[in-house]
Design a protein around this motif. Structure first.
Motif, PDB file in Angstrom:
ATOM      1  N   CYS A  68       0.826  -1.208   0.000  1.00  0.00           N
ATOM      2  CA  CYS A  68       0.000   0.000   0.000  1.00  0.00           C
ATOM      3  C   CYS A  68       0.861   1.259   0.000  1.00  0.00           C
ATOM      4  O   CYS A  68       0.533   2.251  -0.656  1.00  0.00           O
ATOM      5  CB  CYS A  68      -0.929   0.001   1.216  1.00  0.00           C
ATOM      6  SG  CYS A  68      -2.218  -1.263   1.170  1.00  0.00           S
ATOM      7  N   ARG A  81      -9.068   3.596  -1.018  1.00  0.00           N
ATOM      8  CA  ARG A  81      -8.784   2.338  -1.711  1.00  0.00           C
ATOM      9  C   ARG A  81      -9.404   1.188  -0.921  1.00  0.00           C
ATOM     10  O   ARG A  81      -9.413   1.207   0.311  1.00  0.00           O
ATOM     11  CB  ARG A  81      -7.265   2.165  -1.797  1.00  0.00           C
ATOM     12  CG  ARG A  81      -6.773   1.150  -2.789  1.00  0.00           C
ATOM     13  CD  ARG A  81      -5.253   1.058  -2.699  1.00  0.00           C
ATOM     14  NE  ARG A  81      -4.656   0.435  -3.862  1.00  0.00           N
ATOM     15  CZ  ARG A  81      -4.079   1.104  -4.844  1.00  0.00           C
ATOM     16  NH1 ARG A  81      -4.014   2.423  -4.810  1.00  0.00           N
ATOM     17  NH2 ARG A  81      -3.550   0.466  -5.868  1.00  0.00           N
ATOM     18  N   ASP A 132      -8.362  -5.212  -5.719  1.00  0.00           N
ATOM     19  CA  ASP A 132      -7.785  -4.018  -5.095  1.00  0.00           C
ATOM     20  C   ASP A 132      -8.198  -2.838  -5.969  1.00  0.00           C
ATOM     21  O   ASP A 132      -7.754  -2.727  -7.112  1.00  0.00           O
ATOM     22  CB  ASP A 132      -6.268  -4.152  -5.027  1.00  0.00           C
ATOM     23  CG  ASP A 132      -5.573  -2.883  -4.563  1.00  0.00           C
ATOM     24  OD1 ASP A 132      -6.268  -1.915  -4.190  1.00  0.00           O
ATOM     25  OD2 ASP A 132      -4.333  -2.855  -4.590  1.00  0.00           O
ATOM     26  N   VAL A 137      -8.371   1.522   2.779  1.00  0.00           N
ATOM     27  CA  VAL A 137      -7.086   2.227   2.849  1.00  0.00           C
ATOM     28  C   VAL A 137      -7.296   3.678   2.447  1.00  0.00           C
ATOM     29  O   VAL A 137      -7.874   3.969   1.398  1.00  0.00           O
ATOM     30  CB  VAL A 137      -6.038   1.588   1.912  1.00  0.00           C
ATOM     31  CG1 VAL A 137      -4.685   2.245   2.104  1.00  0.00           C
ATOM     32  CG2 VAL A 137      -5.952   0.092   2.149  1.00  0.00           C
TER      33      VAL A 137
END
Length: 219
Positions: free
Chosen positions: A142, A155, A168, A201
């Motif tokens: 990440c 994310r 992802d 994220v």
């Protein structure tokens, strides 16, 4: 008889080619000092492996190909001094890379190609495995993808029932300090992918926030 001998003698000398004096050979040019350093560094990498080299020397090896006729050690050290780690160097945007002395547009572009390749490889290592079993690997992935993004991103990593990565995706991209998040869209996408868990994220200029289905982790 004397006349014939004179003619023969003149004829003989007229046919002898005049050879120029041999030129002195120039002294061989000395090889730049960095070439020997490059050879030694390659030998260390080949014999001892990448773990034997610090980050700046690994970056030097990479820059050998991108900057073929210069000492790359100053540029490698300057990049690490500016961005911190090798992952952060590769994650830095092109415009910031070019602010480092010795890094022009072509080198900055090539570094981003290397970064994309490394990110793809990291994604392949995570995909299909138990993501939550290795936070170090997940954070590194990440961080390389988002740490130096100029704008905030939201994310989502979608997981199956075995905590293996399904997808992802960047769900939203905002401004320099704001990213809109719509829970309905998150849930909708999770249902579309049949995900049973998610990792959210969200990046900031100086830190990375990870929020999982049952954990919160700031780094």
């Amino acid at each position: 008889m004397g006349k014939a001998s004179d003619e023969d003698e003149r004829s003989f000398f007229s046919e002898v080619p005049v050879r120029p004096a041999p030129k002195a050979r120039p002294a061989p040019a000395e090889k730049p000092g960095y070439l020997g350093h490059r050879d030694r560094l390659r030998e260390r990498f080949a014999s001892a492996g990448p773990d034997a080299l610090p980050d700046y020397e690994l970056l030097e090896l990479l820059l050998f190909r991108l900057i073929p006729r210069a000492d790359t050690k100053p540029a490698a050290k300057a990049l690490l001094a500016r961005f911190g780690t090798l992952a952060e160097v590769l994650g830095a945007p092109v415009n910031l890379l070019q602010e480092v002395k010795g890094i022009g547009p072509a080198v900055a572009f090539d570094l981003k190609v290397v970064a994309a390749t490394a990110q793809r490889m990291a994604h392949g290592e995570v995909h299909g495995r138990e993501v939550l079993s290795s936070w170090t690997q997940l954070l590194a992935y990440c961080r390389s993808a988002m740490a130096f993004e100029a704008r905030e991103q939201f994310r989502i990593l979608f997981l199956d029932k075995k905590n293996a990565l399904i997808a992802d995706e960047v769900q939203q991209t905002g401004t320099v300090d704001h990213t809109p998040v719509y829970p309905r869209e998150v849930v909708k996408r999770a249902l579309e992918l049949s995900a049973t868990a998610i990792i959210l994220v969200h990046n900031h200029p100086t830190r990375l926030i990870l929020i999982t289905h049952n954990h919160a982790l700031a780094h």
